[in-house]
Design a protein around this motif. Structure first.
Motif, PDB file in Angstrom:
ATOM      1  N   ASP A 158       0.804  -1.215   0.000  1.00 13.57           N
ATOM      2  CA  ASP A 158       0.000   0.000   0.000  1.00 13.57           C
ATOM      3  C   ASP A 158       0.841   1.271   0.000  1.00 13.57           C
ATOM      4  O   ASP A 158       0.405   2.298  -0.492  1.00 13.57           O
ATOM      5  N   LYS A 199     -14.509  -2.017  -3.172  1.00 11.01           N
ATOM      6  CA  LYS A 199     -13.780  -1.075  -2.342  1.00 11.01           C
ATOM      7  C   LYS A 199     -12.276  -1.244  -2.536  1.00 11.01           C
ATOM      8  O   LYS A 199     -11.800  -2.349  -2.708  1.00 11.01           O
ATOM      9  N   GLU A 200     -11.590  -0.136  -2.492  1.00  9.45           N
ATOM     10  CA  GLU A 200     -10.135  -0.079  -2.490  1.00  9.45           C
ATOM     11  C   GLU A 200      -9.492  -0.654  -3.745  1.00  9.45           C
ATOM     12  O   GLU A 200     -10.129  -0.782  -4.780  1.00  9.45           O
ATOM     13  N   PRO A 223     -24.475  -8.161   0.539  1.00  8.93           N
ATOM     14  CA  PRO A 223     -24.995  -6.798   0.661  1.00  8.93           C
ATOM     15  C   PRO A 223     -23.880  -5.790   0.918  1.00  8.93           C
ATOM     16  O   PRO A 223     -22.857  -6.121   1.505  1.00  8.93           O
ATOM     17  N   GLY A 224     -24.102  -4.564   0.450  1.00  9.86           N
ATOM     18  CA  GLY A 224     -23.131  -3.495   0.725  1.00  9.86           C
ATOM     19  C   GLY A 224     -21.792  -3.728   0.056  1.00  9.86           C
ATOM     20  O   GLY A 224     -20.753  -3.695   0.719  1.00  9.86           O
ATOM     21  N   THR A 235     -19.846  -1.963  -1.586  1.00  9.51           N
ATOM     22  CA  THR A 235     -18.835  -0.912  -1.471  1.00  9.51           C
ATOM     23  C   THR A 235     -18.123  -0.939  -0.120  1.00  9.51           C
ATOM     24  O   THR A 235     -17.260  -0.112   0.140  1.00  9.51           O
ATOM     25  N   ALA A 236     -18.507  -1.873   0.747  1.00  6.53           N
ATOM     26  CA  ALA A 236     -17.781  -2.012   2.014  1.00  6.53           C
ATOM     27  C   ALA A 236     -16.772  -3.151   1.947  1.00  6.53           C
ATOM     28  O   ALA A 236     -16.103  -3.453   2.924  1.00  6.53           O
ATOM     29  N   TYR A 237     -16.664  -3.817   0.797  1.00  8.29           N
ATOM     30  CA  TYR A 237     -15.828  -5.024   0.712  1.00  8.29           C
ATOM     31  C   TYR A 237     -14.656  -4.832  -0.232  1.00  8.29           C
ATOM     32  O   TYR A 237     -14.845  -4.612  -1.436  1.00  8.29           O
ATOM     33  N   ASN A 238     -13.457  -4.919   0.296  1.00  5.24           N
ATOM     34  CA  ASN A 238     -12.305  -4.954  -0.593  1.00  5.24           C
ATOM     35  C   ASN A 238     -12.018  -6.412  -0.956  1.00  5.24           C
ATOM     36  O   ASN A 238     -12.740  -7.319  -0.540  1.00  5.24           O
ATOM     37  N   ASP A 289     -11.731  -8.839   1.907  1.00  6.01           N
ATOM     38  CA  ASP A 289     -13.003  -9.078   2.594  1.00  6.01           C
ATOM     39  C   ASP A 289     -13.829 -10.126   1.845  1.00  6.01           C
ATOM     40  O   ASP A 289     -14.439 -11.007   2.451  1.00  6.01           O
ATOM     41  N   GLY A 332      -8.404   5.189 -10.479  1.00  6.85           N
ATOM     42  CA  GLY A 332      -9.148   5.842  -9.408  1.00  6.85           C
ATOM     43  C   GLY A 332     -10.477   6.408  -9.897  1.00  6.85           C
ATOM     44  O   GLY A 332     -11.514   6.236  -9.249  1.00  6.85           O
ATOM     45  N   ASP A 362     -14.225   5.161  -8.699  1.00  7.74           N
ATOM     46  CA  ASP A 362     -15.211   6.095  -8.142  1.00  7.74           C
ATOM     47  C   ASP A 362     -16.536   6.002  -8.890  1.00  7.74           C
ATOM     48  O   ASP A 362     -17.611   5.977  -8.279  1.00  7.74           O
ATOM     49  N   GLN A 371     -18.323   2.784  -7.948  1.00  6.39           N
ATOM     50  CA  GLN A 371     -18.927   2.846  -6.616  1.00  6.39           C
ATOM     51  C   GLN A 371     -20.216   3.659  -6.657  1.00  6.39           C
ATOM     52  O   GLN A 371     -21.212   3.308  -6.022  1.00  6.39           O
ATOM     53  N   ARG A 380     -12.537  -0.950  12.140  1.00 10.48           N
ATOM     54  CA  ARG A 380     -12.869  -1.450  10.807  1.00 10.48           C
ATOM     55  C   ARG A 380     -13.376  -2.893  10.911  1.00 10.48           C
ATOM     56  O   ARG A 380     -14.336  -3.268  10.248  1.00 10.48           O
ATOM     57  N   GLN A 406     -24.468  -2.436   6.682  1.00  5.31           N
ATOM     58  CA  GLN A 406     -23.142  -2.337   6.078  1.00  5.31           C
ATOM     59  C   GLN A 406     -22.614  -0.938   6.371  1.00  5.31           C
ATOM     60  O   GLN A 406     -22.748  -0.023   5.565  1.00  5.31           O
ATOM     61  N   LEU A 449     -19.819   0.664   6.502  1.00  5.89           N
ATOM     62  CA  LEU A 449     -18.826   1.407   5.724  1.00  5.89           C
ATOM     63  C   LEU A 449     -19.164   1.458   4.233  1.00  5.89           C
ATOM     64  O   LEU A 449     -18.386   1.961   3.440  1.00  5.89           O
ATOM     65  N   ALA A 450     -20.339   0.937   3.855  1.00  7.77           N
ATOM     66  CA  ALA A 450     -20.658   0.864   2.430  1.00  7.77           C
ATOM     67  C   ALA A 450     -21.062   2.216   1.865  1.00  7.77           C
ATOM     68  O   ALA A 450     -20.895   2.473   0.685  1.00  7.77           O
ATOM     69  N   GLN A 467     -10.672   4.700   3.332  1.00 15.33           N
ATOM     70  CA  GLN A 467      -9.772   5.359   2.381  1.00 15.33           C
ATOM     71  C   GLN A 467     -10.471   6.506   1.656  1.00 15.33           C
ATOM     72  O   GLN A 467     -10.205   6.783   0.490  1.00 15.33           O
ATOM     73  N   PRO A 491     -16.811   5.336  -0.214  1.00 13.56           N
ATOM     74  CA  PRO A 491     -16.900   5.066  -1.649  1.00 13.56           C
ATOM     75  C   PRO A 491     -17.046   6.349  -2.474  1.00 13.56           C
ATOM     76  O   PRO A 491     -17.763   7.258  -2.065  1.00 13.56           O
ATOM     77  N   ALA A 492     -16.385   6.345  -3.625  1.00 17.02           N
ATOM     78  CA  ALA A 492     -16.430   7.467  -4.567  1.00 17.02           C
ATOM     79  C   ALA A 492     -16.139   8.799  -3.884  1.00 17.02           C
ATOM     80  O   ALA A 492     -16.881   9.766  -4.047  1.00 17.02           O
ATOM     81  N   PHE A 534      -1.922   9.587  -7.268  1.00 17.34           N
ATOM     82  CA  PHE A 534      -2.011  10.116  -8.625  1.00 17.34           C
ATOM     83  C   PHE A 534      -0.719  10.807  -9.055  1.00 17.34           C
ATOM     84  O   PHE A 534      -0.581  11.196 -10.201  1.00 17.34           O
TER      85      PHE A 534
END
Lengths: 410, 291
Positions: free
Chosen positions: A66, A186-187, A237-238, A240-243, A246, A377, A381, A384, B122, B147, B149-150, B236, B239-240, B257
């Motif tokens: 990272d 996510k991520e 579900p959700g 956008t909470a899972y990288n 996960d 990136g 975005d 998401q 987290r 969820q 953090l979604a 991070q 989202p978006a 970037f």
């Protein structure tokens, strides 16, 4: 008197040490930490190399993935970079265009080149010059949970995205905490998870006219496919909470029917969930039979400003011998980049790895574009936004494509 | 003799000042140079760019969003922590059995690095296997997993709450120091005059605590405004970009970037913003004291 003698001895000793230090050639190597085994592996390799070259002093710097790019940026801007470093091959263009990576062709002979599979070496070749050696390679395939598929009455893993869209809700229906298709939202590599479908629908990240391919039919269809899976409750579900990790964890817990990821999940399952009954198959195809798997390599580069290029090359030569490559590749669960390693029984008889290597002819790599991370990136975005239902598919992808085109224009 | 004396204080302050200048002013100068230059991906200067980098930051829609959220973030945590810390400090100031243990418990989160706290959160906030969801389910407060953090609507408030949690120990420490500086005679006198607890608080405790509240506000604002780990470890900024604050946005700009010129411009703007706020606040606070 006694004290004086002691002092003198100390001085002589110190002098002696200074001279040995001066004659030793030091070599700094920055390596990415793929797993807990990475650091010890490179330390061991450095030690073995030092034994063969008593003058050499190799320092290994282990950096988590990272923060690798951040460390390299800081080091380079301060002129304090190492002699060798592992980088993501998708960053290589930036290193080459700024004259930071040194071409390696003058050191390489045909014999050395022959140690690599061409498909993995070629992403590091730019303008006819080789700037990096593939140190790690990975491709993507679909993992599926055989038990869950069977319970849902599905025989065999889906071969197309249409079949997958049909199968996933059936698996989800098995229980509240079971999801048919594990989706990453996510991520790092959120964009890549989308490309699997995007390529299958015939998309190209960069069109022939040099513009982004997101605002094409393939982009809309792939996003539509994913969004309907989410809306149908066929994913966890959700999203956008899972990288990626996960989703892999859910798969290891037997809560996900299918997911797309890299070979290293196999080694994780072997260690953490040995009872899981799973299979590996190709990423589903699109309506025209297009399949896209993602090929990723990381390269090790030599810095142009290195003071010890000869020694640095000798170290590269050393770690790219079959013995050391086999040890690394097996420990980390990567694909072999060397034919000799691939032919060893540990790799040749591994059924999971075979699935991955079979996909390689179709593999696509991240396009060679300066500023790729920013494009990734923007894409993530936009995805998401779509997954969350905060933007309509077409306008969101069109806006992202417009932003990407500005970067591509530069 | 008298005339030469004023040199001594400056001479004594000088070493400290030089050290501070080296640590603060030198990077500032460097940032100034980078922000007005064309910079490549690796921070190497490639020519003069004027104010281009500043314009680029200002015209980026993500910048305005992050700026707005930074204000909510800072305001929410600073005043949230204030509201929690004041009663906690007053309770811990009372003499009761087990006060020592209670003080240690309140201070304990301070001993853990914020990054570690954020990573534990987290895990706790994980939708399927998180402690928070399973706890709420056991208490029958929720039926289906949330969820957290979604999406920003749940993630950002939770992040602010974590921020308050890690800010409380420091704030309580300041307040405890303040409370012990108020002379017991005042309270005794108030009691003799028949003052109610509320009156005592309004007329004695709160006014005398003003300087300590001011210190807590200024210091916490500086820490929180630039606080990176909580948001980075949980979402991070996603989202978006919906949970990005300026400092996480700055990190993405600079190290993901590779736009180091714009990142330098942004960090100078952040510095100016923070400096302006601090000066304004200290000015207002000192004017109040004079009145």
């Amino acid at each position: 008197m006694k004290r004086f003698t002691l002092g003198a001895t100390g001085l002589t000793l110190a002098l002696a040490m200074t001279t040995t230090l001066a004659s030793a050639q030091s070599l700094r190597v920055t390596v990415a930490e793929y797993s807990a085994k990475t650091g010890p592996y490179f330390e061991e390799a450095a030690e073995a190399f030092e034994q063969a070259n008593p003058d050499a002093d190799v320092q290994i710097e282990v950096v988590p993935w990272d923060v690798l790019l951040q460390k390299l940026t800081t080091d380079i801007s301060g002129g304090a970079n190492a002699d060798l470093s592992i980088i993501g091959t998708r960053w290589l263009i930036d290193f080459v265009s700024e004259g930071i990576a040194a071409p390696l062709d003058e050191y390489m002979d045909e014999d050395f080149r022959g140690r690599f599979f061409d498909v993995f070496l070629s992403p590091s070749v730019m303008d006819g010059q080789t700037y990096g050696l593939p140190v790690a390679a990975s491709a993507r395939a679909m993992y599926y949970n055989k038990d869950l598929l069977e319970q849902a009455g599905i025989d065999g893993p889906p071969q197309t995205w249409d079949e997958l869209a049909e199968a996933a809700p059936k698996i989800s229906a098995l229980g509240d905490d079971i999801a048919g298709f594990g989706m990453q939202g996510k991520e790092i590599e959120t964009d890549v998870y989308f490309y699997y479908a995007f390529w299958a629908y015939g998309g190209d990240l960069v069109e022939e006219d040099g513009t982004s391919g997101l605002d094409t039919e393939a982009g809309y269809q792939a996003a539509e496919t994913y969004k309907s899976l989410i809306d149908a409750g066929a994913t966890q579900p959700g999203v956008t909470a899972y990288n990626r990790e996960d989703v892999q964890n859910l798969f290891k817990q037997g809560k996900v029917g299918m997911m797309i990821t890299a070979p290293f999940l196999s080694s994780q399952i072997a260690e953490e969930a040995p009872d899981l009954d799973y299979g590996v198959t190709a990423i589903p195809a699109g309506p025209d039979g297009d399949r896209g798997t993602y090929g990723v390599t990381d390269s090790i580069i030599m810095f142009e400003n290195s003071q010890n290029k000869e020694l640095a090359w000798e170290f590269l030569d050393f770690i790219f011998t079959t013995e050391w490559r086999a040890k690394f590749t097996e420990g980390e669960g990567f694909l072999p980049v060397n034919p000799e390693v691939a032919a060893m029984p540990a790799f040749a008889d591994n059924a999971d790895l075979k699935e991955f290597t079979a996909l390689l002819p179709d593999a696509r790599f991240a396009p060679v574009i300066a500023g790729w991370e920013e494009i990734a990136g923007i894409t993530s975005d936009a995805l998401q936004t779509i997954y969350l239902g905060e933007g309509e598919i077409q306008p969101t992808l069109d806006a992202a494509a417009a932003e990407i085109n500005e970067i591509l224009d530069q | 003799m008298q005339r030469t004396a004023p040199l001594a204080p400056y001479a004594l302050v000088m070493p400290g000042f030089l050290l501070a200048a080296f640590i603060v002013l030198w990077p500032l100068y460097q940032l100034g140079v980078i922000s007005t230059s064309e910079v490549n991906r690796f921070g190497q200067l490639r020519g003069f760019a004027g104010l281009e980098n500043y314009v680029a930051v200002f015209t980026d829609p993500d910048f305005i969003g992050a700026l707005w959220r930074t204000l909510i973030w800072t305001f929410g945590i600073v005043f949230g922590a204030l509201a929690v810390s004041f009663p906690v400090a007053m309770i811990l100031h009372e003499d009761f059995y087990g006060r020592g243990v209670a003080r240690v418990i309140v201070m304990l989160p301070w001993a853990v690095s914020i990054t570690m706290t954020a990573i534990v959160w987290r895990w706790a906030l994980n939708g399927e296997s998180g402690m928070l969801n399973s706890g709420l389910k056991n208490l029958n407060i929720i039926d289906t997993n949330i969820q957290w953090l979604a999406q920003a609507a749940t993630a950002f408030p939770v992040q602010i709450m974590i921020g308050i949690l890690v800010t409380v120990p420091f704030t309580v420490t300041i307040f405890l120091g303040g409370l012990s500086s108020i002379s017991g005679d005042l309270y005794e006198a108030a009691r003799l005059e028949g003052s109610s607890p509320l009156q005592t608080f309004r007329k004695i405790t709160f006014p005398l605590m003003r300087p300590f509240v001011n210190i807590a506000v200024v210091l916490n604002t500086i820490y929180v405004f630039n606080s990176f780990p909580i948001i980075w470890a949980t979402t991070q900024g996603g989202p978006a970009n919906s949970t990005d604050i300026l400092v996480t946005y700055l990190y993405k700009l600079g190290f993901r970037f590779g736009k180091l010129g714009e990142a330098s411009a942004l960090s100078l703007m952040m510095f100016a913003l923070l400096l302006a706020f601090t000066i304004l606040y200290v000015y207002l606070a000192s004017r109040e004291v004079r009145e």
